[in-house]
Design a protein around this motif. Structure first.
Motif, PDB file in Angstrom:
ATOM      1  N   ARG A 237      -4.281   0.535 -14.990  1.00  0.00           N
ATOM      2  CA  ARG A 237      -4.687  -0.763 -14.490  1.00  0.00           C
ATOM      3  C   ARG A 237      -5.853  -0.641 -13.506  1.00  0.00           C
ATOM      4  N   ARG A 238      -5.782   0.397 -12.650  1.00  0.00           N
ATOM      5  CA  ARG A 238      -6.862   0.601 -11.697  1.00  0.00           C
ATOM      6  C   ARG A 238      -8.164   0.913 -12.445  1.00  0.00           C
ATOM      7  N   GLU A 239      -8.083   1.763 -13.454  1.00  0.00           N
ATOM      8  CA  GLU A 239      -9.274   2.114 -14.227  1.00  0.00           C
ATOM      9  C   GLU A 239      -9.782   0.915 -15.015  1.00  0.00           C
TER      10      GLU A 239
ATOM     11  N   ASP B  12       0.829  -1.206   0.000  1.00  0.00           N
ATOM     12  CA  ASP B  12       0.000   0.000   0.000  1.00  0.00           C
ATOM     13  C   ASP B  12       0.859   1.250   0.000  1.00  0.00           C
TER      14      ASP B  12
ATOM     15  N   SER C  68      -9.496  -2.156 -14.234  1.00  0.00           N
ATOM     16  CA  SER C  68     -10.136  -3.072 -13.298  1.00  0.00           C
ATOM     17  C   SER C  68     -11.587  -2.680 -13.079  1.00  0.00           C
TER      18      SER C  68
ATOM     19  N   ARG D 111      -0.072   2.334 -13.524  1.00  0.00           N
ATOM     20  CA  ARG D 111      -0.856   2.008 -12.336  1.00  0.00           C
ATOM     21  C   ARG D 111      -2.279   2.545 -12.449  1.00  0.00           C
ATOM     22  N   ARG D 112      -2.419   3.773 -12.876  1.00  0.00           N
ATOM     23  CA  ARG D 112      -3.746   4.372 -12.997  1.00  0.00           C
ATOM     24  C   ARG D 112      -4.569   3.681 -14.072  1.00  0.00           C
TER      25      ARG D 112
ATOM     26  N   TRP E 188       2.538   1.745  -3.554  1.00  0.00           N
ATOM     27  CA  TRP E 188       1.669   2.247  -4.622  1.00  0.00           C
ATOM     28  C   TRP E 188       1.129   3.644  -4.317  1.00  0.00           C
TER      29      TRP E 188
ATOM     30  N   GLU F  13       1.529   6.615  -6.984  1.00  0.00           N
ATOM     31  CA  GLU F  13       0.418   7.432  -7.469  1.00  0.00           C
ATOM     32  C   GLU F  13       0.589   8.894  -7.124  1.00  0.00           C
TER      33      GLU F  13
END
Length: 857
Positions: free
Chosen positions: A188-190, A145, A192, A185-186, A148, A152
């Protein structure tokens, strides 16, 4: 003021209150309950007991419960509370209960308004606070945590420090790669989030159950002429298996409700009907009065209405040919028949008791396909959306479809030239227009019926112009083919920016159940969405477009109560997309859930969908999901943020829905918690114990309290007092999700297995209470339980008869025998004088309760 006598149990003239009256009053049975019932029957609802200590309230309340009437019993003073403060409080309680005191007589000239402080009352929130679900322990690593979080926030110092290397070279190394890592990272989060929204229809091979062939009487409803060849084949197959068939013909020019009722009524036999098989979908001609509506759609709507009017409860099976297409099953050849599939899903939700299902045959069915279809009429089980093909039988399923690697690399959508957006000045169209303008589209043409007069249109034009696009606001109704053709022709003359993208976002919704619908309402909804899509397909049927996008809705995927016309229209969009793709043309139809901030649904509908489990999606990610579908050349896709814990129970409220059976979250939502059985058993045992020892009035009160308390919890009210015992559940705001929740709560509390439609089957909490009473204490059990009550009543009656009279009748010895033959004979028998001692030992309340029993007691 009427005088209700406890001697007669009725009103009498007070002039009759002489010495003889009071003598009889002392010697005769006290008819207090009868007098109370008479007052209630005359409309009195507030009963005030004047005295130093109330003792009649319990008896009054029992009478209120016995006659199922809401009334209030009050006193004036209480023991140890005999002052003015207690009297005024009792007077206030009477005022709240509905009495009208003369406050000026009580308070004199002190009446008037009293200034209250700014915060005078203690508020109670109606809406429950959203629960915050913490991450499961052991599934999150604090080091991960922190890493990341630093990525970010693009903090190279924090990353270098975490790795134990805080020198300048390490920090500069992180600075060089951080932008790419942060972007990854952003994304991949989006992605998901987008993957959790993506669903697709598939077809699963199934093996029908081995059951006897259909028997009994079947109605075969079809249009006349050559189009009913499949119907004739099905009739022959049914007859070959021993079933009796009755043919019902619906002419295309008399498909209204009245004519359907007449034709179906004439055909229905005196005996039972095993099922209704409809081939009305084959009539793809336009309705004679509303050309945008296929005659088959109008006739099928009239058919279910006529079945309802005749109270014909038999499964309706709608058969189509070439209305669906899937891998290896051949192309979709019946686009008009595809609309029946949308209508059928709505029939299944609104009329589950009359729903059989949908069966699609090949465009040219052979004897084997017809025989298989007939076997499905009796052996489909819970499956209600099936396709018969030479390869076998396939069932329709909705499943997750994350955007993993495809057969070919996605083709980036780089907007160019002109983009035509129907409904472009609405909420959905404007979101897409902003994306197109920001990505380099040269010319945006936004259409709407009112053109520049559309509210907010000019501001939107300025916004899009600032992003670098040339913008045209065109007043054009896509339902008007000539007007749309003229606009497309004008755009084709712009050699510098030909039309490269078409986005069809125009549409209109109408909330109306099939029971109240007519072809005119269907035409109103289908004109913009369905007819508009057809016109655009025809006008761009040969051009090479980068994108041809259709905005459909989940109502066409799983149906929607009171959304018959809307579901039909959206199924048509999917059919248009599939036929275009089969011709090698660009086409993407996306069936959406709700968008946040307007679009697809208004604020009220958004709230309803949220309660049903369809959460509103942010427009930004929703547009990216659309772009991704175009780039991946997907033909039909469903994009919706579904809370399966709410949606699955509501969707399956009227019965099993195999459509969502393969989605793990849906299956989990339909499974009761593991501890439910034990908890339900403990609560139900406790409730059963309380009911067994209670009188009938007490049982009713206990169950009504239970229903009101659970209903209040579901509605979010702080107490059960907010739930009116006589008010209909629908009027309180109950929807299908709330109905399921209340059913589950009552199942847990009572141990019963109640149906999910319970709330809508019973008119009010009082009706639901009576239903629970019947389920928990069937007539036989109730009669057995009442045996003890009858015994007690007989004993009480005997206690009112002088002992001397019983001795004279010769019954005393029999009455004093032991109750049970197995009881030892030496058991002591109470002497008659013990009754006097028992009475002497009673307090005031017990004496009043004994004196106010009914005559039968």
């Amino acid at each position: 003021m009427p005088f209700y006598s406890t001697l007669t149990g009725t009103t009498i003239d007070t002039a009759a209150l002489d010495a003889a009256y009071w003598f009889r009053n002392l010697r005769s049975t006290v008819e207090f309950e009868a007098a109370t019932r008479a007052a209630l029957a005359d409309g009195h609802r507030v009963f005030l007991e004047v005295g130093p200590h109330p003792v009649l309230g319990l008896g009054l309340q029992e009478t209120f419960d016995a006659v199922d009437t809401e009334a209030t019993a009050l006193g004036t003073l209480r023991r140890d509370e005999g002052g003015a403060h207690r009297f005024l409080m009792s007077l206030a309680e009477a005022h709240v209960a509905g009495a009208s005191p003369d406050w000026r007589a009580v308070l004199g000239n002190r009446t008037g308004h009293v200034g209250l402080p700014t915060y005078a009352f203690q508020r109670s929130r109606y809406w429950p606070k959203p629960a915050v679900s913490p991450a499961p322990a052991g599934h999150r690593d604090p080091v991960d945590d922190a890493f990341w979080t630093a990525v970010e926030s693009e903090d190279p110092d924090a990353l270098a420090g975490m790795l134990g290397a805080g020198d300048d070279d390490t920090r500069r190394s992180w600075e060089s790669i951080l932008p790419s890592l942060t972007s990854w990272r952003r994304e991949r989060r989006e992605q998901s989030v987008l993957d959790s929204w993506r669903y697709r229809i598939s077809w699963k091979p199934v093996t029908p159950a081995t059951v006897p062939a259909p028997s009994g009487t079947w109605l075969v409803v079809s249009p006349p002429g050559a189009a009913s060849e499949a119907a004739q084949a099905v009739e022959r197959e049914l007859a070959r298996n021993g079933a009796r068939t009755v043919q019902v013909l619906f002419e295309s020019d008399d498909t209204g409700r009245a004519m359907a009722l007449q034709r179906l009524g004439e055909a229905v036999p005196d005996g039972p009907v095993e099922g209704v098989v409809s081939f009305l979908a084959e009539d793809d001609r336009p309705d004679p009065f509303h050309s945008v509506v296929p005659a088959g759609v109008a006739a099928t709507t009239s058919l279910i209405q006529a079945m309802t009017d005749l109270d014909l409860v038999a499964p309706l099976w709608c058969l189509t040919r070439g209305a669906v297409s899937f891998d290896g099953s051949g192309p979709l050849t019946g686009p008009a028949q595809a609309q029946i599939w949308g209508l059928g899903r709505v029939i299944g939700l609104e009329h589950p008791e009359r729903w059989g299902g949908l069966i699609d045959l090949p465009a040219q069915p052979d004897e084997r396909s017809v025989a298989q279809a007939c076997r499905l009429l009796a052996g489909a089980g819970d499956e209600d959306q099936l396709a018969v093909r030479p390869q076998g039988v396939f069932a329709r399923r909705l499943g997750r479809s994350p955007a993993g690697p495809g057969p070919s690399a996605p083709t980036p959508w780089k907007p160019r030239g002109t983009a035509l957006i129907t409904g472009g000045m609405g909420a959905l169209g404007s979101h897409v227009a902003r994306w197109l303008a920001g990505q380099g589209a040269e010319h945006l043409v936004l259409t709407g019926r009112r053109g520049e007069a559309t509210p907010g249109a000019l501001a939107l034009r300025d916004e899009l112009t600032a992003l670098g696009a040339r913008v045209t606001l065109a007043a054009c109704d896509v339902a008007d083919r000539d007007a749309l053709a003229t606009l497309v022709k004008e755009l084709a003359q712009d050699d510098g920016a030909p039309v490269r993208a078409v986005v069809h976002a125009a549409g209109e919704t109408l909330v109306s159940g099939l029971e109240e619908s007519d072809p005119a309402e269907f035409a109103r909804v289908m004109s913009a969405k369905a007819a508009g899509a057809t016109h655009l397909d025809e006008l761009f049927g040969a051009d090479s477009l980068d994108a041809f996008v259709l905005f459909a809705s989940g109502a066409g995927v799983w149906g929607g109560s009171a959304q018959g016309a809307y579901a039909v229209s959206n199924c048509h969009l999917d059919a248009v997309a599939e036929r275009r793709r089969a011709r090698g043309l660009a086409a993407t139809s996306v069936a959406w859930g709700g968008w946040a901030g307007g679009g697809m649904v208004d604020a009220s509908a958004e709230s309803t969908l949220t309660r049903l489990g369809l959460r509103p999606m942010d427009p930004g990610p929703a547009v990216r999901a659309l772009v991704q579908a175009v780039e991946r050349q997907e033909t039909c896709l469903t994009v919706a943020d579904i809370d399966w814990t709410r949606f699955a129970p509501a969707f399956t409220m009227a019965g099993h829905r195999p459509l969502i059976g393969d989605i793990p979250e849906a299956a989990a939502a339909l499974q009761p918690p593991e501890d439910d059985h034990d908890r339900s058993g403990a609560e139900a045992t406790a409730l059963a114990g309380r009911l067994a020892g209670a009188s009938d009035a007490e049982r009713k009160r206990m169950l009504l309290d239970l229903v009101r308390a659970e209903a209040a919890a579901v509605l979010g009210h702080p107490t059960a007092d907010a739930v009116d015992a006589q008010r209909a559940f629908r009027e309180m705001g109950f929807d299908s999700v709330m109905a399921v929740e209340l059913r589950n709560r009552l199942n847990t509390a009572t141990g019963l297995r109640l149906e999910t439609t319970l709330v809508f089957d019973e008119p009010s909490p009082t009706g639901l209470r009576d239903r629970l009473l019947r389920e928990l204490l069937p007539p036989d059990a109730d009669a057995e339980a009442s045996g003890d009550t009858d015994d007690a009543q007989v004993r009480a009656l005997l206690a009112t008869i002088p002992v001397a009279r019983i001795r004279e009748s010769g019954l005393l010895d029999a009455l004093l025998r032991p109750d049970d033959a197995e009881t030892p004979q030496e058991r002591s028998v109470p002497e008659p004088d013990d009754r006097v001692d028992e009475i002497n030992a009673m307090d005031v309340t017990a004496l009043v309760r004994m004196a106010t029993r009914t005559k039968e007691a």
